[in-house]
Scaffold this active site. Structure first.
Site, short mmCIF file in Angstrom:
data_model
loop_
_atom_site.label_atom_id
_atom_site.label_comp_id
_atom_site.label_asym_id
_atom_site.label_seq_id
_atom_site.Cartn_x
_atom_site.Cartn_y
_atom_site.Cartn_z
N CYS A 6 26.30 -84.78 52.15
CA CYS A 6 25.73 -85.74 51.20
C CYS A 6 25.37 -87.04 51.93
O CYS A 6 24.36 -87.68 51.61
CB CYS A 6 26.70 -86.00 50.06
SG CYS A 6 26.70 -84.70 48.81
N HIS A 45 24.89 -81.59 45.39
CA HIS A 45 26.15 -81.11 45.97
C HIS A 45 26.65 -79.87 45.22
O HIS A 45 26.99 -79.93 44.05
CB HIS A 45 27.22 -82.20 45.94
CG HIS A 45 28.50 -81.74 46.59
ND1 HIS A 45 28.75 -81.92 47.93
CD2 HIS A 45 29.56 -81.08 46.09
CE1 HIS A 45 29.92 -81.39 48.23
NE2 HIS A 45 30.43 -80.87 47.12
N HIS A 98 25.60 -74.53 52.53
CA HIS A 98 24.60 -74.57 53.61
C HIS A 98 24.36 -73.16 54.13
O HIS A 98 25.25 -72.32 54.12
CB HIS A 98 25.03 -75.50 54.75
CG HIS A 98 26.39 -75.22 55.30
ND1 HIS A 98 27.54 -75.64 54.68
CD2 HIS A 98 26.78 -74.57 56.42
CE1 HIS A 98 28.60 -75.25 55.39
NE2 HIS A 98 28.17 -74.59 56.46
P1 AMP Z 1 30.62 -74.04 58.34
O1 AMP Z 1 31.71 -73.65 59.31
O2 AMP Z 1 29.83 -72.89 57.83
O3 AMP Z 1 31.16 -74.93 57.25
O4 AMP Z 1 29.58 -74.85 59.19
C1 AMP Z 1 29.50 -76.24 59.26
C2 AMP Z 1 28.53 -76.54 60.36
O5 AMP Z 1 28.15 -77.90 60.26
C3 AMP Z 1 29.09 -76.32 61.77
O6 AMP Z 1 28.27 -75.38 62.45
C4 AMP Z 1 29.01 -77.72 62.39
O7 AMP Z 1 28.67 -77.68 63.76
C5 AMP Z 1 27.92 -78.38 61.55
N1 AMP Z 1 27.99 -79.84 61.47
C6 AMP Z 1 29.07 -80.59 61.16
N2 AMP Z 1 28.74 -81.89 61.16
C7 AMP Z 1 27.42 -81.96 61.46
C8 AMP Z 1 26.48 -83.02 61.60
N3 AMP Z 1 26.82 -84.30 61.45
N4 AMP Z 1 25.19 -82.72 61.94
C9 AMP Z 1 24.83 -81.43 62.11
N5 AMP Z 1 25.66 -80.39 61.96
C10 AMP Z 1 26.94 -80.64 61.65
ZN ZN Z 2 27.82 -82.84 49.55
#
Ligand code: AMP
Ligand code: ZN
Length: 112
Positions: A6, A45, A98
């Site tokens: 968010c 969200h 995501h």
């Molecule tokens: P998940 O394990 O499916 O929740 O994936 C979360 C993903 O978000 C991971 O692959 C992280 O590397 C990515 N992530 C976390 N913070 C950031 C950020 N600030 N910018 C880009 N990707 C992010």
């Molecule tokens: Zn959110």
């Protein structure tokens, strides 16, 4: 709400943007697990796939309608994998729905 995605949507945290419209944002994963690793998120969200209902599922259809274009723009020209992690056993770390787009190489045949 203390949600990192968010904050990215609000512009409070920078991101490497690939695509944006009024409903969704796509940006490069900060810790890429393949040559192409993009995350696509709804601007509203939703915690994870477990919270998708008849009432809010149109956003998922919208995301999937944009995946072919986003994947190719990001460089996945020879196929890709779409993943969404949900909850503890899904190893979800960011609690905002995501979709991971992974490509740019031949991925492992293993999925878990
Ligand atoms: P998940 O394990 O499916 O929740 O994936 C979360 C993903 O978000 C991971 O692959 C992280 O590397 C990515 N992530 C976390 N913070 C950031 C950020 N600030 N910018 C880009 N990707 C992010
Ligand atoms: Zn959110």
């Amino acid at each position: 709400m203390d949600c990192i995605f968010c904050k990215i949507i609000a512009g409070e945290i920078p991101s490497n943007k690939v695509y944006e419209d009024d409903q969704i944002l796509a940006f490069r994963d900060i810790n890429p697990q393949a040559p192409v690793h993009v995350l696509i998120i709804p601007k509203t969200h939703i915690a994870c796939a477990d919270e998708i209902t008849e009432a809010n599922s149109a956003i998922v259809a919208h995301i999937f309608s944009k995946i072919p274009m986003i994947a190719k723009e990001a460089g996945a020209n020879n196929g890709y994998r779409v993943i969404t992690n949900c909850g503890e056993d899904g190893a979800q770390t960011v609690k905002h729905l995501h979709f991971h787009i992974l490509g740019g190489k031949k991925l492992s045949e293993q999925m878990a």
